[in-house]
Design a protein around this motif. Structure first.
Motif, PDB file in Angstrom:
ATOM      1  N   ASP A  27       0.833  -1.198   0.000  1.00 43.57           N
ATOM      2  CA  ASP A  27       0.000   0.000   0.000  1.00 43.57           C
ATOM      3  C   ASP A  27       0.871   1.254   0.000  1.00 43.57           C
ATOM      4  OD1 ASP A  27       0.968   0.171   2.590  1.00 43.57           O
ATOM      5  OD2 ASP A  27      -0.933  -0.364   3.552  1.00 43.57           O
ATOM      6  N   ASP A  28       0.236   2.414   0.110  1.00 43.69           N
ATOM      7  CA  ASP A  28       0.974   3.677   0.069  1.00 43.69           C
ATOM      8  C   ASP A  28       1.949   3.805   1.233  1.00 43.69           C
ATOM      9  OD1 ASP A  28      -0.363   4.414  -2.216  1.00 43.69           O
ATOM     10  OD2 ASP A  28      -1.848   5.667  -1.200  1.00 43.69           O
ATOM     11  N   ALA A  29       1.597   3.216   2.370  1.00 40.59           N
ATOM     12  CA  ALA A  29       2.482   3.287   3.533  1.00 40.59           C
ATOM     13  C   ALA A  29       3.790   2.526   3.268  1.00 40.59           C
ATOM     14  CB  ALA A  29       1.784   2.713   4.765  1.00 40.59           C
ATOM     15  N   ASP A  30       3.702   1.404   2.571  1.00 40.63           N
ATOM     16  CA  ASP A  30       4.907   0.639   2.220  1.00 40.63           C
ATOM     17  C   ASP A  30       5.806   1.444   1.291  1.00 40.63           C
ATOM     18  OD1 ASP A  30       4.049  -1.744   3.608  1.00 40.63           O
ATOM     19  OD2 ASP A  30       2.709  -2.161   1.922  1.00 40.63           O
ATOM     20  N   VAL A  31       5.193   2.089   0.305  1.00 41.30           N
ATOM     21  CA  VAL A  31       5.947   2.911  -0.644  1.00 41.30           C
ATOM     22  C   VAL A  31       6.602   4.081   0.078  1.00 41.30           C
ATOM     23  CG1 VAL A  31       5.780   4.391  -2.689  1.00 41.30           C
ATOM     24  CG2 VAL A  31       4.470   2.253  -2.582  1.00 41.30           C
ATOM     25  N   LYS A  32       5.845   4.745   0.940  1.00 40.71           N
ATOM     26  CA  LYS A  32       6.367   5.884   1.707  1.00 40.71           C
ATOM     27  C   LYS A  32       7.532   5.456   2.590  1.00 40.71           C
ATOM     28  CE  LYS A  32       4.234   7.379   5.397  1.00 40.71           C
ATOM     29  NZ  LYS A  32       3.238   8.017   6.319  1.00 40.71           N
ATOM     30  N   PHE A  33       7.395   4.303   3.200  1.00 39.53           N
ATOM     31  CA  PHE A  33       8.445   3.790   4.081  1.00 39.53           C
ATOM     32  C   PHE A  33       9.743   3.573   3.308  1.00 39.53           C
ATOM     33  CE2 PHE A  33      10.540  -0.135   5.757  1.00 39.53           C
ATOM     34  CZ  PHE A  33      11.014   0.386   6.948  1.00 39.53           C
ATOM     35  N   ALA A  34       9.660   2.904   2.158  1.00 41.29           N
ATOM     36  CA  ALA A  34      10.861   2.634   1.368  1.00 41.29           C
ATOM     37  C   ALA A  34      11.456   3.923   0.810  1.00 41.29           C
ATOM     38  CB  ALA A  34      10.537   1.664   0.230  1.00 41.29           C
ATOM     39  N   GLN A  35      10.608   4.789   0.259  1.00 40.83           N
ATOM     40  CA  GLN A  35      11.097   6.040  -0.327  1.00 40.83           C
ATOM     41  C   GLN A  35      11.730   6.948   0.721  1.00 40.83           C
ATOM     42  OE1 GLN A  35       7.492   7.470  -2.233  1.00 40.83           O
ATOM     43  NE2 GLN A  35       8.107   6.654  -4.227  1.00 40.83           N
ATOM     44  N   GLY A  36      11.223   6.908   1.938  1.00 38.04           N
ATOM     45  CA  GLY A  36      11.777   7.740   2.996  1.00 38.04           C
ATOM     46  C   GLY A  36      13.000   7.131   3.658  1.00 38.04           C
ATOM     47  N   MET A  37      12.977   5.808   3.820  1.00 36.97           N
ATOM     48  CA  MET A  37      14.079   5.153   4.521  1.00 36.97           C
ATOM     49  C   MET A  37      15.345   5.075   3.672  1.00 36.97           C
ATOM     50  SD  MET A  37      14.604   4.076   7.600  1.00 36.97           S
ATOM     51  CE  MET A  37      13.063   3.550   8.363  1.00 36.97           C
ATOM     52  N   ILE A  38      15.212   5.076   2.356  1.00 40.02           N
ATOM     53  CA  ILE A  38      16.409   5.026   1.494  1.00 40.02           C
ATOM     54  C   ILE A  38      17.334   6.219   1.758  1.00 40.02           C
ATOM     55  CG2 ILE A  38      17.231   5.235  -0.895  1.00 40.02           C
ATOM     56  CD1 ILE A  38      14.892   3.374  -1.696  1.00 40.02           C
ATOM     57  N   PRO A  39      16.858   7.475   1.613  1.00 42.18           N
ATOM     58  CA  PRO A  39      17.758   8.610   1.903  1.00 42.18           C
ATOM     59  C   PRO A  39      18.152   8.682   3.377  1.00 42.18           C
ATOM     60  CG  PRO A  39      15.521   9.395   1.519  1.00 42.18           C
ATOM     61  CD  PRO A  39      15.550   7.949   1.117  1.00 42.18           C
ATOM     62  N   HIS A  40      17.283   8.201   4.256  1.00 42.16           N
ATOM     63  CA  HIS A  40      17.593   8.195   5.683  1.00 42.16           C
ATOM     64  C   HIS A  40      18.777   7.267   5.945  1.00 42.16           C
ATOM     65  CE1 HIS A  40      16.745   8.286  10.023  1.00 42.16           C
ATOM     66  NE2 HIS A  40      15.959   9.318   9.763  1.00 42.16           N
ATOM     67  N   HIS A  41      18.732   6.080   5.378  1.00 36.61           N
ATOM     68  CA  HIS A  41      19.836   5.132   5.496  1.00 36.61           C
ATOM     69  C   HIS A  41      21.097   5.671   4.813  1.00 36.61           C
ATOM     70  CE1 HIS A  41      17.666   2.124   7.536  1.00 36.61           C
ATOM     71  NE2 HIS A  41      18.001   1.056   6.838  1.00 36.61           N
ATOM     72  N   GLU A  42      20.912   6.315   3.670  1.00 35.19           N
ATOM     73  CA  GLU A  42      22.074   6.832   2.939  1.00 35.19           C
ATOM     74  C   GLU A  42      22.839   7.857   3.772  1.00 35.19           C
ATOM     75  OE1 GLU A  42      20.662   6.312  -1.741  1.00 35.19           O
ATOM     76  OE2 GLU A  42      20.191   8.155  -0.667  1.00 35.19           O
ATOM     77  N   GLN A  43      22.113   8.701   4.502  1.00 38.64           N
ATOM     78  CA  GLN A  43      22.799   9.667   5.348  1.00 38.64           C
ATOM     79  C   GLN A  43      23.492   8.983   6.522  1.00 38.64           C
ATOM     80  OE1 GLN A  43      20.811  12.720   7.966  1.00 38.64           O
ATOM     81  NE2 GLN A  43      21.776  14.154   6.516  1.00 38.64           N
ATOM     82  N   ALA A  44      22.869   7.939   7.065  1.00 38.29           N
ATOM     83  CA  ALA A  44      23.500   7.199   8.161  1.00 38.29           C
ATOM     84  C   ALA A  44      24.803   6.558   7.695  1.00 38.29           C
ATOM     85  CB  ALA A  44      22.547   6.130   8.686  1.00 38.29           C
ATOM     86  N   VAL A  45      24.783   6.015   6.478  1.00 36.64           N
ATOM     87  CA  VAL A  45      25.990   5.410   5.911  1.00 36.64           C
ATOM     88  C   VAL A  45      27.062   6.477   5.690  1.00 36.64           C
ATOM     89  CG1 VAL A  45      26.947   4.253   3.876  1.00 36.64           C
ATOM     90  CG2 VAL A  45      24.791   3.459   4.855  1.00 36.64           C
ATOM     91  N   GLU A  46      26.642   7.658   5.222  1.00 38.77           N
ATOM     92  CA  GLU A  46      27.584   8.768   5.021  1.00 38.77           C
ATOM     93  C   GLU A  46      28.221   9.172   6.346  1.00 38.77           C
ATOM     94  OE1 GLU A  46      27.611  13.437   3.418  1.00 38.77           O
ATOM     95  OE2 GLU A  46      25.752  12.259   3.386  1.00 38.77           O
ATOM     96  N   MET A  47      27.429   9.247   7.394  1.00 36.81           N
ATOM     97  CA  MET A  47      27.944   9.591   8.719  1.00 36.81           C
ATOM     98  C   MET A  47      28.909   8.521   9.217  1.00 36.81           C
ATOM     99  SD  MET A  47      24.344  10.923  10.388  1.00 36.81           S
ATOM    100  CE  MET A  47      24.969  11.151  12.046  1.00 36.81           C
ATOM    101  N   ALA A  48      28.555   7.266   8.992  1.00 38.56           N
ATOM    102  CA  ALA A  48      29.400   6.158   9.439  1.00 38.56           C
ATOM    103  C   ALA A  48      30.756   6.174   8.742  1.00 38.56           C
ATOM    104  CB  ALA A  48      28.693   4.832   9.194  1.00 38.56           C
ATOM    105  N   LYS A  49      30.773   6.519   7.472  1.00 39.94           N
ATOM    106  CA  LYS A  49      32.027   6.551   6.720  1.00 39.94           C
ATOM    107  C   LYS A  49      32.957   7.667   7.213  1.00 39.94           C
ATOM    108  CE  LYS A  49      30.418   4.422   2.421  1.00 39.94           C
ATOM    109  NZ  LYS A  49      30.146   4.606   0.967  1.00 39.94           N
ATOM    110  N   LEU A  50      32.391   8.702   7.796  1.00 37.94           N
ATOM    111  CA  LEU A  50      33.208   9.808   8.314  1.00 37.94           C
ATOM    112  C   LEU A  50      34.062   9.380   9.509  1.00 37.94           C
ATOM    113  CD1 LEU A  50      30.673  12.805   8.185  1.00 37.94           C
ATOM    114  CD2 LEU A  50      32.610  12.372   6.655  1.00 37.94           C
ATOM    115  N   ALA A  51      33.692   8.279  10.144  1.00 42.50           N
ATOM    116  CA  ALA A  51      34.450   7.817  11.312  1.00 42.50           C
ATOM    117  C   ALA A  51      35.870   7.414  10.942  1.00 42.50           C
ATOM    118  CB  ALA A  51      33.726   6.641  11.976  1.00 42.50           C
TER     119      ALA A  51
END
Length: 224
Positions: free
Chosen positions: A66-90
């Protein structure tokens, strides 16, 4: 009479041999035909083929969504990408051993999840990103720039990039706690409103794993 009878029997035995040969040949052809027919009936039903299909289907998040599944994936992708970017800065900036290990764990866990969610959206025929206006409920703004929950602002990311040693360790833990809490909030929304079983399972993993990491980072902050 005896010779005559033998003469009469000889053709009969030949006829019998011929009939037997024809019958045997027919049975052989039937067996071959049956074998070919059976082999042609199992296309796509072998265990290895079924397993392969199951695996690829799992990656594509089969089933209703449903729309909630799509919203979750579309939102979590950039959210995860920033977390990975932060992790690489270590790398080259962090000084605390636990922070280094935690950063490596975050990168290792979240990068594959990004690829998984992208494959879902592709299989659903949906774009990888959406504007904030199409994702209501994800603009809590805890990152300070009006973005989705827990996202760091450009200013905060720049501060993290310029920090080193113990200063980096503290900033990283503080920012990642906020970032993780945002992801946990998004995952709880998916559990409540989502429909796709694979997406809900990932949301459950996010809640469980990132809650544990938040507790770990709070303990790190207490001793820094």
């Amino acid at each position: 009479m005896t010779a005559f009878k033998r003469a009469l029997r000889r053709p009969a035995s030949r006829r019998l041999a011929l009939v037997s040969a024809v019958a045997a040949g027919g049975l052989l052809l039937a067996a071959c035909s049956g074998s070919n027919s059976m082999s042609g009936m199992d296309h796509g039903s072998s265990p290895s083929s079924s397993a392969s299909t199951k695996e690829s289907g799992s990656a594509a998040a089969p089933g209703a969504f449903d729309d909630a599944d799509v919203k979750f994936a579309q939102g979590m992708i950039p959210h995860h990408e920033q977390a990975v970017e932060m992790a690489k800065l270590a790398d080259g900036r962090a000084s605390d051993a636990e922070i280094k290990t935690l950063a490596a764990d975050i990168e290792k866990a979240q990068d594959p999840e990004i690829q998984t969610m992208k494959s879902w959206l592709k299989s659903w025929g949906k774009p990888e990103s959406a504007s904030e206006s199409s994702m209501p409920g994800m603009d809590h703004g805890t990152g300070g720039d009006g973005s989705m929950s827990g996202m760091m602002s450009a200013t905060a990311m720049e501060e993290l990039k310029t920090a080193k040693g113990a200063d980096f360790d503290r900033k990283f833990a503080q920012m990642m706690i906020e970032h993780h809490n945002g992801a946990i909030s998004m995952a709880k929304d998916e559990q409540k409103n989502g429909r796709n079983s694979a997406a809900k399972k990932l949301a459950d993993d996010v809640i469980k794993n990132q809650t544990a990491e938040v507790e770990k980072m709070r303990k790190i902050l207490d001793r820094l």
